[in-house]
Design a protein around this motif. Sequence first.
Motif, PDB file in Angstrom:
ATOM      1  N   ILE A   1       0.855  -1.189   0.000  1.00  0.00           N
ATOM      2  CA  ILE A   1       0.000   0.000   0.000  1.00  0.00           C
ATOM      3  C   ILE A   1       0.891   1.239   0.000  1.00  0.00           C
ATOM      4  O   ILE A   1       1.718   1.429   0.891  1.00  0.00           O
ATOM      5  N   LEU A   2       0.723   2.072  -1.012  1.00  0.00           N
ATOM      6  CA  LEU A   2       1.446   3.341  -1.146  1.00  0.00           C
ATOM      7  C   LEU A   2       0.490   4.455  -0.735  1.00  0.00           C
ATOM      8  O   LEU A   2      -0.652   4.489  -1.199  1.00  0.00           O
ATOM      9  N   THR A   3       0.939   5.341   0.144  1.00  0.00           N
ATOM     10  CA  THR A   3       0.115   6.486   0.533  1.00  0.00           C
ATOM     11  C   THR A   3       0.907   7.769   0.364  1.00  0.00           C
ATOM     12  O   THR A   3       2.133   7.791   0.487  1.00  0.00           O
ATOM     13  N   MET A   4       0.183   8.837   0.077  1.00  0.00           N
ATOM     14  CA  MET A   4       0.745  10.181  -0.058  1.00  0.00           C
ATOM     15  C   MET A   4      -0.092  11.083   0.843  1.00  0.00           C
ATOM     16  O   MET A   4      -1.320  11.159   0.680  1.00  0.00           O
ATOM     17  N   THR A   5       0.560  11.719   1.816  1.00  0.00           N
ATOM     18  CA  THR A   5      -0.138  12.489   2.827  1.00  0.00           C
ATOM     19  C   THR A   5       0.411  13.908   2.896  1.00  0.00           C
ATOM     20  O   THR A   5       1.629  14.094   2.932  1.00  0.00           O
ATOM     21  N   ASP A   6      -0.497  14.895   2.925  1.00  0.00           N
ATOM     22  CA  ASP A   6      -0.097  16.286   3.133  1.00  0.00           C
ATOM     23  C   ASP A   6       0.130  16.483   4.632  1.00  0.00           C
ATOM     24  O   ASP A   6      -0.822  16.479   5.411  1.00  0.00           O
TER      25      ASP A   6
ATOM     26  N   HIS B   1       4.909  20.205   2.468  1.00  0.00           N
ATOM     27  CA  HIS B   1       5.442  18.997   3.094  1.00  0.00           C
ATOM     28  C   HIS B   1       4.494  17.838   2.801  1.00  0.00           C
ATOM     29  O   HIS B   1       3.414  17.746   3.362  1.00  0.00           O
ATOM     30  N   VAL B   2       4.945  16.966   1.887  1.00  0.00           N
ATOM     31  CA  VAL B   2       4.181  15.781   1.516  1.00  0.00           C
ATOM     32  C   VAL B   2       5.021  14.562   1.869  1.00  0.00           C
ATOM     33  O   VAL B   2       6.216  14.510   1.560  1.00  0.00           O
ATOM     34  N   ARG B   3       4.389  13.588   2.519  1.00  0.00           N
ATOM     35  CA  ARG B   3       5.081  12.356   2.898  1.00  0.00           C
ATOM     36  C   ARG B   3       4.535  11.202   2.069  1.00  0.00           C
ATOM     37  O   ARG B   3       3.330  11.014   1.964  1.00  0.00           O
ATOM     38  N   VAL B   4       5.455  10.414   1.501  1.00  0.00           N
ATOM     39  CA  VAL B   4       5.091   9.206   0.773  1.00  0.00           C
ATOM     40  C   VAL B   4       5.514   8.029   1.644  1.00  0.00           C
ATOM     41  O   VAL B   4       6.663   7.965   2.099  1.00  0.00           O
TER      42      VAL B   4
ATOM     43  N   ILE C   1       8.890   6.761   3.429  1.00  0.00           N
ATOM     44  CA  ILE C   1      10.096   6.512   2.632  1.00  0.00           C
ATOM     45  C   ILE C   1      10.629   7.770   1.967  1.00  0.00           C
ATOM     46  O   ILE C   1      11.763   7.790   1.516  1.00  0.00           O
ATOM     47  N   PHE C   2       9.785   8.828   1.905  1.00  0.00           N
ATOM     48  CA  PHE C   2      10.218  10.048   1.239  1.00  0.00           C
ATOM     49  C   PHE C   2       9.375  11.213   1.743  1.00  0.00           C
ATOM     50  O   PHE C   2       8.155  11.112   1.826  1.00  0.00           O
ATOM     51  N   ASP C   3      10.038  12.307   2.124  1.00  0.00           N
ATOM     52  CA  ASP C   3       9.374  13.550   2.502  1.00  0.00           C
ATOM     53  C   ASP C   3       9.774  14.622   1.517  1.00  0.00           C
ATOM     54  O   ASP C   3      10.958  14.934   1.392  1.00  0.00           O
ATOM     55  N   ASP C   4       8.799  15.169   0.805  1.00  0.00           N
ATOM     56  CA  ASP C   4       9.054  16.281  -0.120  1.00  0.00           C
ATOM     57  C   ASP C   4       8.725  17.572   0.616  1.00  0.00           C
ATOM     58  O   ASP C   4       7.569  17.831   0.937  1.00  0.00           O
ATOM     59  N   THR C   5       9.763  18.360   0.879  1.00  0.00           N
ATOM     60  CA  THR C   5       9.585  19.641   1.562  1.00  0.00           C
ATOM     61  C   THR C   5      10.027  20.810   0.690  1.00  0.00           C
ATOM     62  O   THR C   5      10.113  21.932   1.161  1.00  0.00           O
ATOM     63  N   GLU C   6      10.324  20.530  -0.592  1.00  0.00           N
ATOM     64  CA  GLU C   6      10.820  21.571  -1.487  1.00  0.00           C
ATOM     65  C   GLU C   6       9.809  22.004  -2.536  1.00  0.00           C
ATOM     66  O   GLU C   6       9.854  23.126  -3.007  1.00  0.00           O
TER      67      GLU C   6
ATOM     68  N   ILE D   1       6.668   0.452 -10.110  1.00  0.00           N
ATOM     69  CA  ILE D   1       7.310   1.752 -10.215  1.00  0.00           C
ATOM     70  C   ILE D   1       6.210   2.807 -10.110  1.00  0.00           C
ATOM     71  O   ILE D   1       5.249   2.780 -10.879  1.00  0.00           O
ATOM     72  N   ALA D   2       6.362   3.716  -9.148  1.00  0.00           N
ATOM     73  CA  ALA D   2       5.427   4.828  -9.002  1.00  0.00           C
ATOM     74  C   ALA D   2       6.136   6.089  -9.480  1.00  0.00           C
ATOM     75  O   ALA D   2       7.264   6.369  -9.068  1.00  0.00           O
ATOM     76  N   LEU D   3       5.494   6.831 -10.368  1.00  0.00           N
ATOM     77  CA  LEU D   3       6.064   8.058 -10.916  1.00  0.00           C
ATOM     78  C   LEU D   3       5.365   9.254 -10.296  1.00  0.00           C
ATOM     79  O   LEU D   3       4.131   9.320 -10.267  1.00  0.00           O
ATOM     80  N   PHE D   4       6.155  10.193  -9.777  1.00  0.00           N
ATOM     81  CA  PHE D   4       5.641  11.405  -9.148  1.00  0.00           C
ATOM     82  C   PHE D   4       6.145  12.633  -9.893  1.00  0.00           C
ATOM     83  O   PHE D   4       7.266  12.640 -10.391  1.00  0.00           O
ATOM     84  N   GLN D   5       5.323  13.668  -9.928  1.00  0.00           N
ATOM     85  CA  GLN D   5       5.671  14.950 -10.536  1.00  0.00           C
ATOM     86  C   GLN D   5       5.729  15.992  -9.428  1.00  0.00           C
ATOM     87  O   GLN D   5       4.772  16.158  -8.673  1.00  0.00           O
ATOM     88  N   ALA D   6       6.859  16.695  -9.346  1.00  0.00           N
ATOM     89  CA  ALA D   6       7.056  17.741  -8.356  1.00  0.00           C
ATOM     90  C   ALA D   6       7.056  19.091  -9.068  1.00  0.00           C
ATOM     91  O   ALA D   6       7.878  19.320  -9.951  1.00  0.00           O
TER      92      ALA D   6
END
Length: 138
Positions: A22-27, A32-35, A42-47, A64-69
Amino acid sequence: MIAALPAQAAEPRLTAALGNTILTMTDVGPKHVRVSVDDTPIFDDTESEALSFVGAYSLKDRWIALFQADSGTKDCPTRFRIIEIGGPKPVVSYPFGSCSDAAQVTIDGDTLTVSMPVPAGGGDAAWTYRGGRIARTR
């Protein structure tokens, strides 16, 4: 006496079943988004101004999960990142891309290629993901 209320956990913005994972993406907060994979961050996007889930792709026994920042800047508004699920532990790629948001994905066996136009110079660029590594191939 002031009683503290327990902190409320943020609800996931995205929940996706990828095989048995189960993959989750949380604001978590502003910018600041946490995957997480199976409730393990496994990954925190803070940029980025915004992080979006583009899609999930099956490569043999892995996902493979592809994300766009989206950066919110004019010089390079968009970059991409891959998260591989299914090996001993999830693998998170470095950001990549030509700054274009027009990505096209192709799969050939155990290789995933992300192609997109090059906004400044014209033509195309491509990045290939294989064996836990991303490399520019064109």
